[in-house]
Design a protein around this motif. Structure first.
Motif, PDB file in Angstrom:
ATOM      1  N   MET A   7       0.829  -1.215   0.000  1.00  9.01           N
ATOM      2  CA  MET A   7       0.000   0.000   0.000  1.00  9.01           C
ATOM      3  C   MET A   7       0.861   1.261   0.000  1.00  9.01           C
ATOM      4  O   MET A   7       0.569   2.211  -0.716  1.00  9.01           O
ATOM      5  CB  MET A   7      -0.928   0.010   1.216  1.00  9.01           C
ATOM      6  N   SER A   8       1.911   1.249   0.791  1.00 10.61           N
ATOM      7  CA  SER A   8       2.791   2.415   0.865  1.00 10.61           C
ATOM      8  C   SER A   8       3.474   2.674  -0.465  1.00 10.61           C
ATOM      9  O   SER A   8       3.599   3.818  -0.901  1.00 10.61           O
ATOM     10  CB  SER A   8       3.853   2.210   1.952  1.00 10.61           C
ATOM     11  N   TYR A  11       0.906   4.092  -2.863  1.00  6.83           N
ATOM     12  CA  TYR A  11       0.593   5.464  -2.466  1.00  6.83           C
ATOM     13  C   TYR A  11       1.699   6.434  -2.878  1.00  6.83           C
ATOM     14  O   TYR A  11       1.418   7.494  -3.454  1.00  6.83           O
ATOM     15  CB  TYR A  11       0.387   5.514  -0.948  1.00  6.83           C
ATOM     16  N   LEU A  12       2.944   6.083  -2.602  1.00  7.97           N
ATOM     17  CA  LEU A  12       4.054   6.974  -2.947  1.00  7.97           C
ATOM     18  C   LEU A  12       4.220   7.125  -4.455  1.00  7.97           C
ATOM     19  O   LEU A  12       4.541   8.203  -4.948  1.00  7.97           O
ATOM     20  CB  LEU A  12       5.350   6.476  -2.306  1.00  7.97           C
ATOM     21  N   ASN A  14       1.787   6.870  -6.761  1.00 13.47           N
ATOM     22  CA  ASN A  14       0.656   7.607  -7.327  1.00 13.47           C
ATOM     23  C   ASN A  14       0.516   9.024  -6.803  1.00 13.47           C
ATOM     24  O   ASN A  14       0.134   9.924  -7.548  1.00 13.47           O
ATOM     25  CB  ASN A  14      -0.644   6.844  -7.093  1.00 13.47           C
ATOM     26  N   THR A  15       0.789   9.238  -5.547  1.00 12.07           N
ATOM     27  CA  THR A  15       0.578  10.546  -4.939  1.00 12.07           C
ATOM     28  C   THR A  15       1.778  11.467  -5.103  1.00 12.07           C
ATOM     29  O   THR A  15       1.634  12.635  -5.461  1.00 12.07           O
ATOM     30  CB  THR A  15       0.249  10.394  -3.441  1.00 12.07           C
ATOM     31  N   TYR A  16       2.970  10.927  -4.843  1.00  7.73           N
ATOM     32  CA  TYR A  16       4.176  11.759  -4.862  1.00  7.73           C
ATOM     33  C   TYR A  16       5.058  11.522  -6.083  1.00  7.73           C
ATOM     34  O   TYR A  16       6.131  12.088  -6.195  1.00  7.73           O
ATOM     35  CB  TYR A  16       4.981  11.548  -3.579  1.00  7.73           C
TER      36      TYR A  16
END
Length: 61
Positions: A7-8, A11-12, A14-16
């Motif tokens: 998940m991390s 997330y990293l 896609n988001t950052y």
């Protein structure tokens, strides 16, 4: 812990927009045999399944 690593990473990415984020496991030493049963099992899972799942698992810091 393996699912949190997945998940991390997603997330990293896609988001950052971090292409290859690193995943580590905080433990009491760099040896694979140190730590409690949970961290030993998590280490083995991350070590074995990281390539298949596309995780950048850092084994030693």
């Amino acid at each position: 812990m393996l699912q949190f690593a997945q998940m991390s990473t997603i997330y990293l990415r896609n988001t950052y927009k971090i292409e290859n984020p690193t995943v580590g496991l905080l433990n009491i030493g760099t040896e694979e045999t140190k730590g409690n049963d949970l961290t030993k099992a998590a280490y083995q899972l991350l070590k074995e399944q990281s390539p298949e799942l596309g995780l950048n698992f850092v084994r030693k810091c």
